[in-house]
Design a protein around this motif. Sequence first.
Motif, PDB file in Angstrom:
ATOM      1  N   LYS A   1      -7.351  39.130  37.878  1.00 12.94           N
ATOM      2  CA  LYS A   1      -6.325  38.611  38.786  1.00 12.94           C
ATOM      3  C   LYS A   1      -6.923  38.300  40.158  1.00 12.94           C
ATOM      4  N   GLY A   2      -7.880  39.139  40.571  1.00 14.03           N
ATOM      5  CA  GLY A   2      -8.526  38.901  41.854  1.00 14.03           C
ATOM      6  C   GLY A   2      -9.210  37.552  41.892  1.00 14.03           C
ATOM      7  N   ALA A   3      -9.872  37.190  40.792  1.00  6.93           N
ATOM      8  CA  ALA A   3     -10.540  35.879  40.706  1.00  6.93           C
ATOM      9  C   ALA A   3      -9.513  34.746  40.758  1.00  6.93           C
ATOM     10  N   PHE A   4      -8.364  34.985  40.118  1.00  6.40           N
ATOM     11  CA  PHE A   4      -7.298  33.973  40.158  1.00  6.40           C
ATOM     12  C   PHE A   4      -6.847  33.737  41.591  1.00  6.40           C
ATOM     13  N   TYR A   5      -6.568  34.819  42.323  1.00  8.58           N
ATOM     14  CA  TYR A   5      -6.019  34.689  43.666  1.00  8.58           C
ATOM     15  C   TYR A   5      -7.049  34.215  44.689  1.00  8.58           C
ATOM     16  N   LEU A   6      -8.327  34.212  44.324  1.00  3.16           N
ATOM     17  CA  LEU A   6      -9.329  33.569  45.175  1.00  3.16           C
ATOM     18  C   LEU A   6      -9.227  32.050  45.092  1.00  3.16           C
TER      19      LEU A   6
ATOM     20  N   LEU B   1      -0.646  26.963  41.903  1.00  2.84           N
ATOM     21  CA  LEU B   1      -1.363  26.463  40.731  1.00  2.84           C
ATOM     22  C   LEU B   1      -0.593  25.318  40.084  1.00  2.84           C
ATOM     23  N   ILE B   2       0.713  25.495  39.911  1.00  9.75           N
ATOM     24  CA  ILE B   2       1.539  24.463  39.284  1.00  9.75           C
ATOM     25  C   ILE B   2       1.469  23.159  40.065  1.00  9.75           C
ATOM     26  N   PHE B   3       1.614  23.246  41.380  1.00  9.25           N
ATOM     27  CA  PHE B   3       1.597  22.029  42.195  1.00  9.25           C
ATOM     28  C   PHE B   3       0.206  21.401  42.236  1.00  9.25           C
ATOM     29  N   ALA B   4      -0.839  22.228  42.146  1.00  5.79           N
ATOM     30  CA  ALA B   4      -2.202  21.686  42.093  1.00  5.79           C
ATOM     31  C   ALA B   4      -2.407  20.886  40.809  1.00  5.79           C
TER      32      ALA B   4
ATOM     33  N   PHE C   1      -6.123  30.410  43.818  1.00  9.25           N
ATOM     34  CA  PHE C   1      -4.745  29.999  44.072  1.00  9.25           C
ATOM     35  C   PHE C   1      -3.965  31.174  44.658  1.00  9.25           C
ATOM     36  N   LYS C   2      -3.159  30.911  45.656  1.00 12.58           N
ATOM     37  CA  LYS C   2      -2.396  31.974  46.309  1.00 12.58           C
ATOM     38  C   LYS C   2      -1.258  32.473  45.433  1.00 12.58           C
TER      39      LYS C   2
END
Length: 278
Positions: free
Chosen positions: A36-41, A49-52, A43-44
Amino acid sequence: MMKKQLIMEKAIELFAKQGFEATSVQQITEHCGISKGAFYLSFKSKDELIFAIIDHFMIQFTSDIDCLVRNANNGQNLLYDFFYAIFNSFQKHSDFGKILIKEQSRSFNQDFILKMRYYDRLMDKTILSMVERLYRENEVKEIKYDLVFCIKGFISMYSQLFLFYNVPLDLDLLSQSLVEKTNLIARNSTVPFITKELIQMFGEPLDEDVTKEQILEMIQQGLVEMEESIEQESLILLKQELLEPTLPRAIVKGLLENIRNHPQMKSISYLLRIFFKM
């Protein structure tokens, strides 16, 4: 593969099966094989993520279609090429197409609705410019806005046939069929329903151009984020051209081509082409 790209691609697989709401960040990270930490690095939040993902695909899609319409040399084949490119793109990105159609029909997220309306308006403008180029003014003056919505209706309904019902997709036959139908409507319709005044009631006019100030603001933000490159130099020259036009049209067109395929410059390139009418 860059981590952001990996997350986006794996998330699309889950979103296509489960939808936005039913897919958690935990499921996405497990599907990617990251923490999860890698994810939040990258995307906030899941919304970011969806809008990206939406921006990544939609600006590429709308920009490429707009470029096709603006640069087509043969008006006779333009409508065929338009439909072919639209459905070819849907075929290549079918998972993303399923997400958009499903979510637009059931989403109550206001930010998502506004985001999709923005891209919908961009496509409306591209289709309107194509209609005005294809048909004589006296043929479609009264019904051109209806024709825009008819073309959009064809795209929406026929895309669902192969996205959700596994109808075999013959791109050539489908494009020919829709060209024939569009021409019949354009040349035989006489009773308009959608007027310019009606369009103004639920949004900005389709033929309203983007402002110089809006583009300059986006360019400035883009320059801050870009590293030194040919694309950055081209963007600086385009900014100067906006402020004080001096360059030949061919040079401006070349500068636009330099930035067209840069992932961070897709939207700016698109808006600049509209502004410079290229």
